[in-house]
Write a protein that holds these residues in place. Sequence first.
Motif, short mmCIF file in Angstrom:
data_model
loop_
_atom_site.label_atom_id
_atom_site.label_comp_id
_atom_site.label_asym_id
_atom_site.label_seq_id
_atom_site.Cartn_x
_atom_site.Cartn_y
_atom_site.Cartn_z
N LYS A 1 -14.66 19.51 48.29
CA LYS A 1 -15.05 18.93 49.58
C LYS A 1 -14.10 17.80 49.99
O LYS A 1 -13.75 17.68 51.17
CB LYS A 1 -16.48 18.42 49.51
CG LYS A 1 -17.54 19.53 49.50
CD LYS A 1 -18.95 18.95 49.52
CE LYS A 1 -19.99 20.05 49.62
NZ LYS A 1 -21.37 19.51 49.66
N THR B 1 -27.49 24.88 58.63
CA THR B 1 -26.66 25.24 59.77
C THR B 1 -27.54 25.78 60.90
O THR B 1 -28.21 26.80 60.75
CB THR B 1 -25.59 26.28 59.37
OG1 THR B 1 -24.81 26.65 60.51
CG2 THR B 1 -26.20 27.52 58.75
N GLU C 1 -23.98 21.66 60.18
CA GLU C 1 -23.06 22.00 59.11
C GLU C 1 -22.53 23.41 59.35
O GLU C 1 -23.25 24.26 59.88
CB GLU C 1 -23.75 21.95 57.73
CG GLU C 1 -24.00 20.57 57.20
CD GLU C 1 -24.55 20.62 55.78
OE1 GLU C 1 -23.80 20.30 54.83
OE2 GLU C 1 -25.73 21.00 55.62
N GLY D 1 -20.61 23.48 52.55
CA GLY D 1 -20.95 23.09 53.91
C GLY D 1 -20.06 21.95 54.37
O GLY D 1 -19.75 21.04 53.59
N GLN D 2 -19.64 22.02 55.61
CA GLN D 2 -18.81 20.96 56.19
C GLN D 2 -19.44 20.50 57.51
O GLN D 2 -20.03 21.32 58.24
CB GLN D 2 -17.39 21.45 56.44
CG GLN D 2 -16.57 21.65 55.17
CD GLN D 2 -16.15 20.33 54.54
OE1 GLN D 2 -15.21 19.69 54.98
NE2 GLN D 2 -16.87 19.92 53.49
N PRO D 3 -19.37 19.19 57.82
CA PRO D 3 -19.96 18.69 59.07
C PRO D 3 -19.46 19.45 60.28
O PRO D 3 -18.28 19.78 60.39
CB PRO D 3 -19.50 17.23 59.11
CG PRO D 3 -19.26 16.86 57.67
CD PRO D 3 -18.72 18.13 57.04
N ASP D 4 -20.39 19.74 61.20
CA ASP D 4 -20.05 20.48 62.41
C ASP D 4 -20.84 19.89 63.57
O ASP D 4 -22.06 19.72 63.49
CB ASP D 4 -20.40 21.97 62.24
CG ASP D 4 -19.99 22.79 63.44
OD1 ASP D 4 -18.84 23.24 63.48
OD2 ASP D 4 -20.84 22.98 64.34
N ILE E 1 -26.91 24.39 52.53
CA ILE E 1 -26.28 24.10 53.82
C ILE E 1 -27.30 24.29 54.93
O ILE E 1 -27.95 25.33 55.01
CB ILE E 1 -25.06 25.03 54.06
CG1 ILE E 1 -24.03 24.88 52.92
CG2 ILE E 1 -24.42 24.75 55.41
CD1 ILE E 1 -22.98 25.96 52.92
#
Length: 407
Positions: free
Chosen positions: A392, A300, A335, A327-330, A298
Amino acid sequence: LTLTIVTMRSLRAVLVERATPRLVELLAAALDGTGPAILPLDAGLPRSRIADLVEALGPDSVEDERGVEQGRSFRNSGVAEGTAVVIGTSGSTGVPKGVELSAAALRHSAQASLARVGARPGERWLCCLPVTHVAGLQVLVRALVSGTEPVLADRADAATLAAAGCSHISLVPTQLQRLLESGVDKSTPLAGFSSVLLGGAAAPAGLLAAARGAGVPVVTTYGMTETCGGCVYDGVPLDGVRVRIADDERIWVGGPVLFTRYRGAAGAPEDGWFRTGDLGRLDDSGRLTVRGRADDVINTGGHKVVPGEVAAVLEDCPGVRDVAVVGQPDAEWGEAVVAVVAPLDPADPPGLELLRKHVRERLPRYAAPSRVVMVDAVPMLPSGKHDIVRLKHELLRREQTEAENVT
């Protein structure tokens, strides 16, 4: 003019519902060269998926576990003469490909494993893992190499283990956890086993401590289909296996356990080495620590976080039964680090601040999760690993649903 004759071997796909004596016979013939190479396929897969695998891997014939022919292929190019088994896999791309494993590689892996765990002549192995995956298949190979017949089981429960009369077994962490929980009066169904190989996924430290505290002779294994399964036991490579860490922290494995080539896709070992998809480190004694998947890292705020390291820390956080980190889009950080937690008590789950504090005490601050999602259970693959792709997708659907509800 010099002519080189290349001998090819036929490949038989076998639709497998469970491990059977006939499959063991087919494997034995594939290993000693008296029969064709085999491609075990999960008969429980959707028909379209089986068709995709057959199309991509092109066996000469397809039959069910009773030996009834299901079809033939006329475009197959065969496999190399030394190949005994082809394991179908989708990898991280979802595109079918096969891993060609030679009889020599499978035998070396089995012999090195038997030597490492101190298996004695006549001691039997219990197979309760899917034999369409390399971990289950290698249990059968170990039994054949040791001159015994494997005991075949559909499940790993207390009754099965008690009736098996075996000395050795391979499990994934979920199976080990359930067996420990099924113990009575501080005893465990694994009492009496000489070795319990544990692989398929990273084992939580708490689970290992509980098992060893109960007297279970657990040996953690690291490996993959391309290395005939586990090739590093408790951080130490098996005899003949070499491990090195590249500048990008990738783990490379070398030695006689490596696959020959991919089938249906390009790729083969490079100068006797295989570049894995995992990150790791070696200590001064040469012991390997696997940090996690390189593809899962990830990013970030410009910092790189290895999800497996964060999950390993969170596994012993109070209130956590199981956990995965993704990890998720931010929009702000690129992320976000998201902890997906199955709590011990759904009525009293651990809060985000507790999880963050637990991580910050052991890892850099940026590795602490910025979000927590509670689930009943973290989705699993048949191999015993967390199904990160499915996870995910489920998180994305949940976010979309929440956004729609807000609007």
